[in-house]
Design a protein around this motif. Sequence first.
Motif, PDB file in Angstrom:
ATOM      1  N   TRP A 225       0.834   2.922   9.063  1.00  0.00           N
ATOM      2  CA  TRP A 225       0.258   1.904   8.185  1.00  0.00           C
ATOM      3  C   TRP A 225      -0.287   2.522   6.905  1.00  0.00           C
ATOM      4  O   TRP A 225      -0.626   3.707   6.867  1.00  0.00           O
ATOM      5  CB  TRP A 225      -0.909   1.208   8.898  1.00  0.00           C
ATOM      6  N   TYR A 227      -2.795   0.791   3.377  1.00  0.00           N
ATOM      7  CA  TYR A 227      -3.484  -0.397   2.870  1.00  0.00           C
ATOM      8  C   TYR A 227      -4.213   0.019   1.594  1.00  0.00           C
ATOM      9  O   TYR A 227      -4.432   1.221   1.361  1.00  0.00           O
ATOM     10  CB  TYR A 227      -4.482  -0.936   3.907  1.00  0.00           C
ATOM     11  N   TYR A 234      -7.718  -6.690   1.550  1.00  0.00           N
ATOM     12  CA  TYR A 234      -6.330  -6.971   1.944  1.00  0.00           C
ATOM     13  C   TYR A 234      -6.190  -6.934   3.463  1.00  0.00           C
ATOM     14  O   TYR A 234      -5.301  -7.568   4.027  1.00  0.00           O
ATOM     15  CB  TYR A 234      -5.397  -5.919   1.353  1.00  0.00           C
ATOM     16  N   LEU A 235      -7.013  -6.143   4.118  1.00  0.00           N
ATOM     17  CA  LEU A 235      -6.901  -5.992   5.572  1.00  0.00           C
ATOM     18  C   LEU A 235      -6.951  -7.325   6.316  1.00  0.00           C
ATOM     19  O   LEU A 235      -6.218  -7.521   7.286  1.00  0.00           O
ATOM     20  CB  LEU A 235      -7.985  -5.037   6.084  1.00  0.00           C
ATOM     21  N   ILE A 308       2.293  -2.635   6.030  1.00  0.00           N
ATOM     22  CA  ILE A 308       1.211  -2.866   5.077  1.00  0.00           C
ATOM     23  C   ILE A 308       0.752  -4.320   5.195  1.00  0.00           C
ATOM     24  O   ILE A 308       1.578  -5.228   5.268  1.00  0.00           O
ATOM     25  CB  ILE A 308       1.663  -2.543   3.630  1.00  0.00           C
ATOM     26  N   ASN A 310      -0.296  -7.630   3.702  1.00  0.00           N
ATOM     27  CA  ASN A 310      -0.047  -8.109   2.354  1.00  0.00           C
ATOM     28  C   ASN A 310       0.373  -9.577   2.390  1.00  0.00           C
ATOM     29  O   ASN A 310       0.400 -10.201   3.461  1.00  0.00           O
ATOM     30  CB  ASN A 310       1.046  -7.251   1.690  1.00  0.00           C
TER      31      ASN A 310
END
Length: 479
Positions: A225, A227, A234-235, A308, A310
Motif C-alpha cells: 500500500w 497513501y 484520504y485513508l 492506494i 482513492n
Amino acid sequence: MGSTSEFNRRDLVKRAAALGIVAVPAMSVLSACAGASGGGNDKVAKGTKSAKNPLAVNESAGLDVVIFDGGFGDKYAKDAQAEYVKAFPKAGGKVKLSSTQKIQSTLQPRFNGGNPPDLVDNSGAEQMDFGTLVAKNQLSDLTPLLDAPSVDDPAKKVRDTLRPGVIEMGQFGGKETWILYYAYTVYGVWYSRGNLHKLDAEYPETWDDMLALCAKAKKKGIAGWTYPGKYPYYLPFSLYPFIAKIGGAEVLRRIDNLEPNAWKDPAVKAAFDAYYELYKKGYVLKGSPGLDHLQSQKAWADGKALFIPNGSWVENESAKQIAANPHFDLAVGAPSSLSASDKMPFGTIWASGGEPYIVPKAARNSEGGMELLRIMLSKKSAQNFIKQVSSLCSFNGGTEGVTLPPGLSSAHTALQKAGSNIVNPRLQDWYVALQKERIGVGALGEMMAGRMTPDEAIQHIQKYADDTRGDSSIKKYKR
C-alpha cells in the motif's frame, strides 16, 4: 494545507467537493453577507410556467454562472449553457458563464454585496464552507428543481433520475436540499489488474488474502500500500466503508451524529487494527507519511505499491503514468472482508456525489440557475460529461453506448455489485475541521506512520468528536 499550487491539475476538486475536506475559513465572509440578501439585487420576474418551462424561467432574463475550473474544466457546463440558450433564445447574449479556481475570493465581494451569481460550482481549494452557507441561510432550497419533470421523461421527476445518496448529500438534517452534486465518485482501494497479474493474483476479497498478497509483493520489492501521508484524510476513502462492512452502516451513522463513544465501537477498533498491521508488517511503501497526493499516486502508478485509497478521479489525475504501462488495467476494489461475521457483504463501497452546485438565496435569477441544472441532468448532458472528463454523473444513466475507460468501467461495475450496500458518511461534509485536521492529520496519519497505536488513535478521535459535539459555535447535523 499549503498553497493552491500544491494541488495542481485537479486541485483536489473531487475530494474537496465530495468530502468538503478543503475549505478556506468562510465564517467571516458569510457572516458579513448574512444580512445582505436584499442588497439592491432585485429578483427578476418569474416567467410563465408550462410543460416546456416547468420552473417558470423568465425567458428574456440574463443568467450568471460561475464554474470551478479544476480537473473537469468548464466545457461540459458551457455545452449545457448552449442548450439553455436554445431553450430561451431571448436570453441570448445575457447568459454569462465564467470560470475560476478561486471561488471564494472571486465571489466574496459579490456575496457581501448581495449580488451573487445565479448558479455556482462551489468546488476546489477555495470552496466556501457548506455548513456555514447553510447556517447563514445563504442558499436556495433546490426542492423545486428536484420536483420538476426531467428533460428526458416528463413523467419522471428530476429527483427520480439521480443516483443513490445524491439528494441526501445536499441536505443538512432537514428536508431542504441545498446542494446538487453533479459528479458521482466511487471511493475504494484502487489497483492495477496488470500488476496483480504479474504476481499471479487477483484482488483479495478477504483481509487474510490481502495480507498474504502484500507479503508476496514485499518479497519482490513491491509495497502493498501507499497513501498521501501529508493528507491522510484520504485513508477514510477505504477505511470508512471497511468499518461499515465490519460493523454495519449504523456505526457510521452514529459517528456522523457525534454520538458518545461512537468511535469506541468494536468495528472501528477492528478496522484500525487491520490497517495498523499493514504498517507493522512493513507492507506500506517506505516514505509514504511524507508524500502528498500526487507523489503517492505517482509511486503507485509507477508500480512501487499495489494499492492506494482513492476516488475515481485518480484515472484522470494519473493518466500519464498509467498510460506508460499498457497493461495497467485500472480497477477499484471494495474493502476486503475481515471475517465471516462482517455485518455487510463483500462489495460494500462508498460512493457519493461530487462537484457541488448551489443557487445562492440572493440570486437574481434562481429559476434560471435551477433550469440550467435541470438541463445538465439530462441524458445528453450526462453523456457529454462522462465522455469529456471520464467521471460518472449523478444522473443515473448516460453510460449506455459510451465506452468507459478501465477505471470508470470498474467503478460502474462496483456500483452494480454493491446494489443497496452503498455507504455515504457525512462527517466530512458537516464537520470539516474535525475530519481533515483532527481525525485525518491528528490521528490516522499518526497511526499509519507508527507514531500512535490504534487504541491511542481511537482515544484521540473520540475526544475530538466530543469536543466538536460540545462546541456550541458549531452547528450540529443528524441523519
